[in-house]
Design a protein around this motif. Structure first.
Motif, PDB file in Angstrom:
ATOM      1  N   VAL A   2      40.372  37.031  38.044  1.00  9.43           N
ATOM      2  CA  VAL A   2      40.415  37.342  39.477  1.00  9.43           C
ATOM      3  C   VAL A   2      39.018  37.239  40.082  1.00  9.43           C
ATOM      4  N   THR A   3      38.021  37.763  39.361  1.00  7.97           N
ATOM      5  CA  THR A   3      36.645  37.684  39.860  1.00  7.97           C
ATOM      6  C   THR A   3      36.197  36.236  39.977  1.00  7.97           C
ATOM      7  N   ALA A   4      36.465  35.450  38.944  1.00  9.74           N
ATOM      8  CA  ALA A   4      36.066  34.037  38.981  1.00  9.74           C
ATOM      9  C   ALA A   4      36.790  33.294  40.107  1.00  9.74           C
ATOM     10  N   ALA A   6      37.929  34.577  42.913  1.00  9.82           N
ATOM     11  CA  ALA A   6      37.355  35.014  44.193  1.00  9.82           C
ATOM     12  C   ALA A   6      36.010  34.337  44.442  1.00  9.82           C
ATOM     13  N   VAL A   7      35.162  34.289  43.414  1.00 10.37           N
ATOM     14  CA  VAL A   7      33.862  33.622  43.558  1.00 10.37           C
ATOM     15  C   VAL A   7      34.056  32.131  43.821  1.00 10.37           C
ATOM     16  N   ALA A 158      29.968  32.233  37.304  1.00 10.64           N
ATOM     17  CA  ALA A 158      30.651  33.434  37.809  1.00 10.64           C
ATOM     18  C   ALA A 158      31.746  33.873  36.850  1.00 10.64           C
ATOM     19  N   ALA A 159      32.469  32.898  36.268  1.00 17.67           N
ATOM     20  CA  ALA A 159      33.518  33.253  35.312  1.00 17.67           C
ATOM     21  C   ALA A 159      32.923  33.932  34.084  1.00 17.67           C
ATOM     22  N   GLY A 162      31.541  37.256  35.188  1.00 15.54           N
ATOM     23  CA  GLY A 162      32.661  38.151  35.492  1.00 15.54           C
ATOM     24  C   GLY A 162      33.340  38.662  34.242  1.00 15.54           C
ATOM     25  N   TYR A 163      33.501  37.758  33.263  1.00 16.35           N
ATOM     26  CA  TYR A 163      34.091  38.191  31.995  1.00 16.35           C
ATOM     27  C   TYR A 163      33.200  39.223  31.304  1.00 16.35           C
ATOM     28  N   ALA A 165      30.949  41.151  32.719  1.00 11.47           N
ATOM     29  CA  ALA A 165      30.937  42.394  33.493  1.00 11.47           C
ATOM     30  C   ALA A 165      32.224  43.178  33.300  1.00 11.47           C
ATOM     31  N   SER A 166      33.362  42.451  33.273  1.00  6.80           N
ATOM     32  CA  SER A 166      34.633  43.155  33.078  1.00  6.80           C
ATOM     33  C   SER A 166      34.716  43.775  31.690  1.00  6.80           C
ATOM     34  N   SER A 169      32.486  46.800  31.827  1.00  2.80           N
ATOM     35  CA  SER A 169      33.060  47.876  32.631  1.00  2.80           C
ATOM     36  C   SER A 169      34.285  48.487  31.973  1.00  2.80           C
TER      37      SER A 169
END
Length: 447
Positions: A2-4, A6-7, A158-159, A162-163, A165-166, A169
Motif C-alpha cells: 500500500v505504501t509503495a 501510494a508513493v 519507496a517499496a 516501505g517494506y 519501515a513496515s 513498525s
C-alpha cells in the motif's frame, strides 16, 4: 504494498506534471525564437517589395530555416513557389481578422514549428516563419525517459523502504504473535513482549503498535495473576478441605461399626459428622459465592440500607446472644442485590462477634457523608495486628488469634468481593481505643 502504491501514484503524478512543464517550456523557447526572428525579418522587409519565399532551407536546424510572405488574396500572383502550408487561418491573419498564432507542421517528413504574424507596414500580407522542432521533440523524449527512470527508481526505493519501515513498525506485532503462540503452546502466561528500551532518558515512544504491545503485556500480567490466584485458591481449598474430609471419613467409618459403640458414642459421632458436613457445605457454598465476579443485573434494585442493617443485626443477636449489638443508622438507599448485601453485613457482624469477648459490645453505625454513605462495624476484641492488617481480606487467611476459632477464612474475602461488585469499598483498621473497625463506603448512596 500500500505504501509503495501510494508513493508510486504520487511520483507518477509529479513526474507527469514535470513532463508537461518541460515540454511546455521547450516549445515556448522555440516559439520565442521564432517570434524574435519574425520581428527581425519584418524590419528587414520594411519598405521593400519582397514577397513569396524569403528562406527555403527547411532542412537546417537553425531558426529560421523557412520564411515566406503570404498575401490575403489566394489569387494574388507569386504564390506558386510557397514552401510552407497556407491555410485559411493564414489568410485571415494577413487580412487582419486573426491574431498571430503558432502551429505544428510537417515538411518533407520533418516535424516543424511555424509562427504566423501580419506585416503591419504591408497591407493584407502575413509572414510565416518556421524551424525544425525535432530537437524539441528529442529533448522532450529524453526528459520523459529520464523522468521515467527516476520515477521507477523512486518507486522501487519507496517499496524497499516501505517494506523495511513496515517490518520495523510491525516488529512488536510479530513478537506479539509469537508470544501468543508460545502461550497457547505452553499455557504459561508468564511470557511478555519485549519492548524497545529507553534511549537517552526519553520516554518510550507511544505509537499505536507500542500501545498495543503494552496493553497485551498488561493483559498477560492480569491473566498471570488470575491464574496464580486460581491455583492458590485450589491449593488453599484443598488444604482447608483435607481436615474436615478426613474427619468426615473417620466418623463415617466409626458409625459404620455402630454395633460396637455405646449409645453415647454413636450420638457424639453423629453430632460430629453433622457438624463437619455443615462446615464442608458452608465452605463449598462460600467458594461458589467467591467464584462470582459481579452481581446479576436483573436482581439489582434500590435497597434501604438502614432497614437491611437493622434486620441483619436482629439476626446476629439471635446467633450471638452473649454479644451486645448497638445500632445507629440514618436513612440511606443504595443500588444492589438485597440478599448479597445481607450476606456482606452478616459476615461483618459474625466476624465482629466472633472476636468479641462475652458481654462485649459491637457498634454498628450507618451515616451519610459528603461522598455517599459509610457503614462501620466496630468490635472491642483484640483488634488486628499491623502484620495481619494487609491480609485480612485474603482467601483462607487466618491470623494467629483466629486459628483456634471456627471458620474457613473466607467470610471477609467474600464481603470485600460483594462490596466491590456493588461499587463500594470495604476497608479494615485498628480502632483508637482497641478492637477492629470495618468501614463500608458507598459512593452512590442517596438519602
Amino acid at each position: 504494498m500500500v505504501t509503495a502504491a501510494a508513493v508510486a501514484l504520487v511520483a507518477l503524478g509529479v513526474l507527469a506534471a514535470a513532463y508537461v512543464v518541460i515540454r511546455y517550456e521547450l516549445v515556448r523557447q522555440l516559439d520565442l525564437q521564432l517570434k524574435q526572428q519574425a520581428g527581425i525579418i519584418a524590419q528587414q522587409a520594411h519598405g521593400s517589395a519582397d514577397k513569396g519565399v524569403l528562406f527555403n532551407q527547411c532542412v537546417w536546424r537553425a531558426a529560421p530555416a523557412c520564411a515566406q510572405i503570404v498575401p490575403a488574396d489566394p489569387t494574388a500572383p507569386g504564390q506558386e513557389d510557397l514552401v510552407l502550408p497556407v491555410t485559411g487561418a493564414t489568410r485571415q491573419v494577413a487580412a487582419g481578422r486573426l491574431g498571430p498564432y503558432s502551429s505544428d507542421i510537417t515538411h518533407d517528413g520533418q516535424p516543424m514549428r511555424m509562427y504566423t504574424i501580419r506585416l503591419r507596414d504591408r497591407k493584407d500580407q502575413a509572414l510565416q516563419v518556421a524551424a525544425r522542432s525535432d530537437t524539441v521533440d528529442l529533448g522532450v523524449r529524453q526528459a520523459g525517459m529520464y523522468l521515467g527512470a527516476v520515477g521507477g527508481v523512486g518507486v522501487l526505493l519507496a517499496a524497499v523502504l516501505g517494506y523495511a519501515a513496515s517490518r520495523t513498525s510491525l516488529r512488536p506485532v510479530t513478537r506479539l504473535t509469537a508470544t501468543a503462540e508460545r502461550i497457547a503452546a505452553t499455557r504459561d502466561p508468564a511470557h511478555r513482549i519485549e519492548m524497545p528500551p529507553y534511549e537517552n532518558g526519553d520516554a518510550r515512544r507511544q505509537d499505536e503498535i507500542t500501545r498495543l504491545a503494552t496493553s497485551f503485556n498488561t493483559m498477560l500480567g492480569e491473566l498471570e495473576e488470575a491464574v496464580a490466584a486460581q491455583r492458590r485458591l485450589v491449593a488453599d481449598a484443598s488444604h482447608e478441605l483435607r481436615t474436615p474430609l478426613t474427619a468426615l471419613r473417620t466418623n463415617a467409618e466409626l458409625l459404620a461399626r455402630a454395633d460396637r459403640l455405646s449409645t453415647a458414642q454413636r450420638e457424639r459421632a453423629s453430632e460430629a459428622l453433622g457438624r463437619q458436613l455443615r462446615e464442608v457445605t458452608g465452605m463449598v457454598n462460600d467458594l461458589i459465592e467467591l467464584a462470582r465476579d459481579e452481581e446479576p443485573q436483573p436482581l439489582v434494585e434500590q435497597v434501604r440500607l438502614d432497614r437491611l442493617t437493622e434486620r441483619c443485626v436482629a439476626v446476629a443477636r439471635g446467633h450471638w446472644p452473649s454479644t451486645i449489638f448497638t445500632v445507629d443508622v440514618s436513612e440511606v438507599t443504595v443500588p444492589g442485590v438485597p440478599a448479597r448485601l445481607a450476606r456482606l453485613l452478616s459476615n461483618l457482624l459474625d466476624n465482629a462477634a466472633k472476636f468479641s469477648p462475652p458481654g462485649a459490645m459491637v457498634e454498628v453505625r450507618l451515616a451519610r457523608t459528603d461522598s455517599g454513605a459509610d457503614l462501620t462495624v466496630r468490635d472491642h476484641g483484640p483488634g488486628i495486628s499491623a502484620e495481619d492488617l494487609p491480609y485480612v481480606f485474603d482467601r483462607f487467611y487466618r491470623s494467629r488469634q483466629a486459628r483456634a476459632l471456627p471458620g474457613s477464612g473466607l467470610g471477609l474475602a467474600m464481603a470485600r468481593q460483594i462490596a466491590r461488585a456493588h461499587g463500594a469499598e470495604l476497608t479494615a483498621e485498628q480502632a483508637e481505643t482497641g478492637g477492629a473497625r470495618f468501614r463500608l463506603s458507598f459512593p452512590d448512596a442517596r438519602g
